[in-house]
Design a protein around this motif. Structure first.
Motif, PDB file in Angstrom:
ATOM      1  N   ALA A  73      32.379  47.383  42.708  1.00 14.37           N
ATOM      2  CA  ALA A  73      33.433  48.367  42.435  1.00 14.37           C
ATOM      3  C   ALA A  73      33.929  48.238  40.997  1.00 14.37           C
ATOM      4  CB  ALA A  73      34.605  48.183  43.405  1.00 14.37           C
ATOM      5  N   ARG A  74      33.737  47.069  40.409  1.00 15.82           N
ATOM      6  CA  ARG A  74      34.215  46.779  39.050  1.00 15.82           C
ATOM      7  C   ARG A  74      35.703  47.119  38.918  1.00 15.82           C
ATOM      8  NH1 ARG A  74      33.069  43.408  37.951  1.00 15.82           N
ATOM      9  NH2 ARG A  74      33.348  43.433  35.715  1.00 15.82           N
ATOM     10  N   VAL A  75      36.512  46.518  39.747  1.00 18.52           N
ATOM     11  CA  VAL A  75      37.957  46.728  39.644  1.00 18.52           C
ATOM     12  C   VAL A  75      38.663  45.381  39.546  1.00 18.52           C
ATOM     13  CG1 VAL A  75      40.034  47.697  40.733  1.00 18.52           C
ATOM     14  CG2 VAL A  75      37.854  48.906  40.943  1.00 18.52           C
ATOM     15  N   GLY A  76      39.565  45.299  38.608  1.00 17.04           N
ATOM     16  CA  GLY A  76      40.444  44.142  38.454  1.00 17.04           C
ATOM     17  C   GLY A  76      41.769  44.651  37.925  1.00 17.04           C
ATOM     18  N   GLU A 100      46.839  33.616  32.797  1.00 16.31           N
ATOM     19  CA  GLU A 100      46.369  32.975  34.040  1.00 16.31           C
ATOM     20  C   GLU A 100      45.291  33.845  34.679  1.00 16.31           C
ATOM     21  OE1 GLU A 100      49.348  32.752  37.160  1.00 16.31           O
ATOM     22  OE2 GLU A 100      48.232  31.155  38.183  1.00 16.31           O
ATOM     23  N   ASP A 101      44.132  33.258  34.900  1.00 17.83           N
ATOM     24  CA  ASP A 101      43.011  33.990  35.511  1.00 17.83           C
ATOM     25  C   ASP A 101      42.767  33.370  36.882  1.00 17.83           C
ATOM     26  OD1 ASP A 101      40.783  35.557  35.911  1.00 17.83           O
ATOM     27  OD2 ASP A 101      39.536  34.589  34.392  1.00 17.83           O
ATOM     28  N   ASN A 102      42.729  34.207  37.915  1.00 18.24           N
ATOM     29  CA  ASN A 102      42.694  33.636  39.262  1.00 18.24           C
ATOM     30  C   ASN A 102      41.713  34.341  40.196  1.00 18.24           C
ATOM     31  OD1 ASN A 102      43.298  32.216  41.561  1.00 18.24           O
ATOM     32  ND2 ASN A 102      45.228  33.263  41.971  1.00 18.24           N
ATOM     33  N   PRO A 103      40.410  34.277  39.911  1.00 17.18           N
ATOM     34  CA  PRO A 103      39.483  34.956  40.837  1.00 17.18           C
ATOM     35  C   PRO A 103      39.125  34.154  42.087  1.00 17.18           C
ATOM     36  CG  PRO A 103      38.420  34.465  38.711  1.00 17.18           C
ATOM     37  CD  PRO A 103      39.722  33.761  38.730  1.00 17.18           C
ATOM     38  N   TYR A 104      39.441  32.850  42.104  1.00 18.47           N
ATOM     39  CA  TYR A 104      38.920  31.994  43.184  1.00 18.47           C
ATOM     40  C   TYR A 104      40.001  31.410  44.104  1.00 18.47           C
ATOM     41  CZ  TYR A 104      34.962  32.438  40.098  1.00 18.47           C
ATOM     42  OH  TYR A 104      33.970  32.978  39.319  1.00 18.47           O
ATOM     43  N   GLY A 105      41.267  31.712  43.801  1.00 18.73           N
ATOM     44  CA  GLY A 105      42.373  31.066  44.518  1.00 18.73           C
ATOM     45  C   GLY A 105      42.365  31.294  46.018  1.00 18.73           C
ATOM     46  N   VAL A 142      38.704  47.863  34.562  1.00 13.27           N
ATOM     47  CA  VAL A 142      37.294  47.832  34.978  1.00 13.27           C
ATOM     48  C   VAL A 142      36.882  46.358  35.051  1.00 13.27           C
ATOM     49  CG1 VAL A 142      34.948  48.593  34.462  1.00 13.27           C
ATOM     50  CG2 VAL A 142      36.889  50.073  33.921  1.00 13.27           C
ATOM     51  N   GLY A 143      37.170  45.763  36.184  1.00 17.29           N
ATOM     52  CA  GLY A 143      36.967  44.329  36.352  1.00 17.29           C
ATOM     53  C   GLY A 143      38.022  43.564  35.581  1.00 17.29           C
ATOM     54  N   CYS A 144      38.129  42.305  35.953  1.00 17.91           N
ATOM     55  CA  CYS A 144      39.020  41.413  35.227  1.00 17.91           C
ATOM     56  C   CYS A 144      38.582  41.316  33.765  1.00 17.91           C
ATOM     57  CB  CYS A 144      38.957  40.068  35.917  1.00 17.91           C
ATOM     58  SG  CYS A 144      39.767  38.753  35.090  1.00 17.91           S
ATOM     59  N   GLN A 145      37.273  41.497  33.553  1.00 17.94           N
ATOM     60  CA  GLN A 145      36.729  41.349  32.205  1.00 17.94           C
ATOM     61  C   GLN A 145      37.394  42.330  31.234  1.00 17.94           C
ATOM     62  OE1 GLN A 145      34.546  38.913  31.396  1.00 17.94           O
ATOM     63  NE2 GLN A 145      34.611  39.515  29.260  1.00 17.94           N
ATOM     64  N   CYS A 177      47.586  30.546  25.698  1.00 20.43           N
ATOM     65  CA  CYS A 177      46.588  29.606  26.215  1.00 20.43           C
ATOM     66  C   CYS A 177      46.035  30.174  27.524  1.00 20.43           C
ATOM     67  CB  CYS A 177      47.209  28.227  26.454  1.00 20.43           C
ATOM     68  SG  CYS A 177      46.000  27.010  27.041  1.00 20.43           S
ATOM     69  N   TYR A 178      44.725  30.239  27.605  1.00 18.15           N
ATOM     70  CA  TYR A 178      44.044  30.774  28.791  1.00 18.15           C
ATOM     71  C   TYR A 178      43.810  29.637  29.786  1.00 18.15           C
ATOM     72  CZ  TYR A 178      40.037  32.535  31.528  1.00 18.15           C
ATOM     73  OH  TYR A 178      39.171  32.899  32.538  1.00 18.15           O
ATOM     74  N   VAL A 179      44.241  29.835  31.019  1.00 15.76           N
ATOM     75  CA  VAL A 179      44.111  28.775  32.037  1.00 15.76           C
ATOM     76  C   VAL A 179      43.640  29.366  33.369  1.00 15.76           C
ATOM     77  CG1 VAL A 179      45.828  27.178  31.094  1.00 15.76           C
ATOM     78  CG2 VAL A 179      46.580  29.012  32.600  1.00 15.76           C
ATOM     79  N   MET A 180      42.949  28.540  34.135  1.00 14.95           N
ATOM     80  CA  MET A 180      42.557  28.898  35.506  1.00 14.95           C
ATOM     81  C   MET A 180      43.080  27.794  36.424  1.00 14.95           C
ATOM     82  SD  MET A 180      38.612  30.112  35.274  1.00 14.95           S
ATOM     83  CE  MET A 180      38.226  29.396  33.700  1.00 14.95           C
ATOM     84  N   PRO A 181      44.292  27.922  36.927  1.00 18.08           N
ATOM     85  CA  PRO A 181      44.872  26.814  37.708  1.00 18.08           C
ATOM     86  C   PRO A 181      44.195  26.604  39.064  1.00 18.08           C
ATOM     87  CG  PRO A 181      46.584  28.268  36.850  1.00 18.08           C
ATOM     88  CD  PRO A 181      45.274  28.980  36.663  1.00 18.08           C
ATOM     89  N   GLY A 237      43.791  39.549  37.467  1.00 12.33           N
ATOM     90  CA  GLY A 237      43.266  39.558  38.833  1.00 12.33           C
ATOM     91  C   GLY A 237      41.908  40.231  38.886  1.00 12.33           C
ATOM     92  N   SER A 238      41.110  39.813  39.864  1.00 21.32           N
ATOM     93  CA  SER A 238      39.778  40.403  40.040  1.00 21.32           C
ATOM     94  C   SER A 238      39.568  40.692  41.521  1.00 21.32           C
ATOM     95  CB  SER A 238      38.721  39.401  39.571  1.00 21.32           C
ATOM     96  OG  SER A 238      37.439  39.839  39.960  1.00 21.32           O
ATOM     97  N   PHE A 239      38.965  41.828  41.826  1.00 23.33           N
ATOM     98  CA  PHE A 239      38.576  42.089  43.214  1.00 23.33           C
ATOM     99  C   PHE A 239      37.093  41.802  43.436  1.00 23.33           C
ATOM    100  CE2 PHE A 239      42.292  44.922  42.603  1.00 23.33           C
ATOM    101  CZ  PHE A 239      43.117  44.327  43.546  1.00 23.33           C
ATOM    102  N   ALA A 240      36.444  41.208  42.422  1.00 21.43           N
ATOM    103  CA  ALA A 240      35.000  40.986  42.526  1.00 21.43           C
ATOM    104  C   ALA A 240      34.667  39.997  43.637  1.00 21.43           C
ATOM    105  CB  ALA A 240      34.457  40.484  41.190  1.00 21.43           C
ATOM    106  N   LYS A 241      35.468  38.975  43.796  1.00 17.47           N
ATOM    107  CA  LYS A 241      35.159  37.953  44.794  1.00 17.47           C
ATOM    108  C   LYS A 241      35.873  38.242  46.105  1.00 17.47           C
ATOM    109  CE  LYS A 241      32.871  36.346  41.475  1.00 17.47           C
ATOM    110  NZ  LYS A 241      33.425  36.154  40.212  1.00 17.47           N
ATOM    111  N   ALA A 243      38.879  26.218  39.045  1.00 18.91           N
ATOM    112  CA  ALA A 243      38.448  26.833  37.784  1.00 18.91           C
ATOM    113  C   ALA A 243      36.933  26.987  37.707  1.00 18.91           C
ATOM    114  CB  ALA A 243      38.940  25.978  36.617  1.00 18.91           C
ATOM    115  N   ASN A 244      36.528  27.985  36.977  1.00 17.98           N
ATOM    116  CA  ASN A 244      35.128  28.193  36.620  1.00 17.98           C
ATOM    117  C   ASN A 244      34.947  27.703  35.190  1.00 17.98           C
ATOM    118  OD1 ASN A 244      32.547  29.065  36.123  1.00 17.98           O
ATOM    119  ND2 ASN A 244      33.029  31.252  36.193  1.00 17.98           N
ATOM    120  N   PRO A 245      34.180  26.657  34.919  1.00 18.84           N
ATOM    121  CA  PRO A 245      33.233  26.005  35.809  1.00 18.84           C
ATOM    122  C   PRO A 245      33.706  24.695  36.446  1.00 18.84           C
ATOM    123  CG  PRO A 245      32.833  25.288  33.578  1.00 18.84           C
ATOM    124  CD  PRO A 245      34.029  26.204  33.522  1.00 18.84           C
TER     125      PRO A 245
END
Ligand SMILES: Cc1ncc(COP(=O)(O)O)c(C=O)c1O
Length: 445
Positions: free
Chosen positions: A266-269, A225-230, A116-119, A190-194, A256-260, A197-199
């Protein structure tokens, strides 16, 4: 008369009174309180392309997939779409295809948990990794507040790792691991956004991604690895490979997130968790299966109707979201360029020597550094007196200190709104600087 109470916040889990959990609500409330203010705060996607009619088309497309590609009869179709369903999801095979097509990631569909979302994915991973009070999570600072909040829910302390211009400072990563271990703690990941990144907006180049994987291997550390903006670079250069695409030893858990890339409603990730987990009886399974057990007790399964919408969208574009988002990508790129040009025009260095900003190569966010502290009170004043919203960077650090920077987002606005917002921001900054100088301070740099 005093209002009678039944409980105090102190009777509840500590997370409910934590700034990380209040952050999103606070920012939403400010936005609701000042509806006429231009919002350069919201990281939500551009709404002009939302299309209710497309939902029906995507549902139909996924329905056809169930019948024609999977050979399901009417009863099975009804059950798949409308009944409780598979905990790991019903679009896992399409997610795996999407990862192959867009990211060059070879993913076993069984290693995908649709969430239910990447969250929710974040929560499942952190819940699974937190075994006891010695466990800690490392995260590149500044970091996404949703990560910090999810860690709070499972009592997992988050320790910052310096980001630096390359996206993660590898010397500091090694030092933080060493320090934590010296204190008897167990850094779990370790959490990273390659990517954008937000922010911070920063992206890691390919060489740095490889070095990060090497460093993680040396430190025997998982990477999340979190990648909503790639999918949203400004230029046409090839996108660098994700860490997961470069990962040859199952060191990376990919969120992964389908939000963006489709729609947030839809709240799917999903989580791609291909790590092998040994059970006490000697059998070996996937981390994804362990996450699914936790998920079964949190959300049971992700709404199959919402998954069908996402599935249809994927199928419509040969499972390429890069292909499906050409319009969105162009709009975000246009907005980002517009914002950067607008900042340069409004803050010439001779008049604003203490003002600088990042120049990301994509994504939604730009960080503006200013010569004064930026806190929630200033945001309120900015909204009320100047009519512009932005996000204090302090929300992305975990120590409560005031930071001299704010985050601007380009995703939910038009170029005209960017102009208006920047005009108002320029006035606020000029007034704050004048107040500093008028108060006897030197031109703060
Ligand atoms: C870095 C990052 N991760 C995750 C999310 C949340 O994704 P979702 O809406 O799929 O839960 C966001 C949303 O803004 C984000 O910025």
């Amino acid at each position: 008369m005093e209002t009678p109470v039944d409980l105090t916040v102190g009777d509840l889990h500590a997370s409910v009174d934590d700034p990380a959990l209040n952050s999103m609500n606070f920012l939403n409330e400010v936005a609701q309180h000042y509806p006429d203010a231009v919002s350069l705060a919201a990281g939500r996607p551009y709404e002009e392309y939302f299309d209710v009619a497309a939902l029906h088309r995507w549902l139909d497309r996924f329905h056809r997939h169930l019948v024609e590609d999977q050979g399901l009869g009417p009863e099975q179709v009804r059950r798949t779409l409308l009944q409780y369903g598979r905990t790991k999801g019903i679009v896992h095979h399409l997610v795996a295809r999407n990862l192959a097509v867009d990211e060059g990631i070879t993913a076993d569909p069984e290693a995908v948990v649709v969430t239910v979302g990447c969250q929710e994915g974040m929560f499942l991973v952190l819940r699974a990794l937190r075994t006891g009070p010695r466990d800690v999570l490392l995260a590149v600072a500044p970091t996404y507040v949703g990560l910090t909040g999810a860690a709070r829910l499972v009592d997992l302390p988050v320790r910052p790792v310096a980001g630096g211009p390359a996206g993660v400072d590898l010397a500091d990563l090694a030092e933080q691991v060493r320090r934590a271990r010296a204190e008897g703690l167990r850094p779990r990941a370790c959490y990273v956004m390659p990517d954008f990144a937000n922010p911070s907006g920063i992206s890691m180049d390919t060489a740095h991604r490889r070095r990060l994987l090497e460093s993680a291997a040396e430190a025997e550390l998982l990477l999340v690895e979190d990648n909503p903006y790639g999918l949203f670079p400004v230029g046409d250069a090839d996108r660098p490979p994700t860490l997961k695409a470069l990962d040859t030893e199952r060191r990376v858990v990919y969120l992964g997130s389908f939000a963006k890339s489709v729609l947030p409603g839809a709240r799917v990730g999903y989580v791609l968790a291909d790590q092998r987990v040994a059970a006490p009886d000697g059998s070996v399974g996937l981390l994804a299966d362990q996450l699914a057990k936790i998920k079964s007790m949190v959300t049971v399964n992700t709404s199959p109707i919402a998954q069908a919408v996402i599935g249809g969208r994927l199928l419509e574009h040969g499972c390429s979201l890069a292909g499906a988002n050409t319009r969105e990508r162009a709009a975000y790129a246009r907005n980002l360029r517009h914002l950067l040009d607008g900042l340069a025009r409004r803050f010439p260095p001779d008049r604003f020597p203490g003002v600088s900003w990042t120049a990301p190569a994509g994504g939604f966010f730009v960080v503006v550094t200013v010569p004064f502290g930026v806190d929630d009170a200033l945001l309120h004043r900015s909204a009320q007196e100047y009519g512009v919203l932005w996000t204090p960077m302090a929300h992305f650090y975990d120590d409560g200190a005031v930071v001299n920077a704010l985050r601007l987002s380009i995703s939910a606005v038009t170029p005209a709104q960017i102009d208006l917002g920047l005009d108002r921001l320029a006035k606020l900054v000029a007034d704050e600087v004048a107040a500093l100088v008028g108060g006897g301070a030197d031109w703060p740099r």
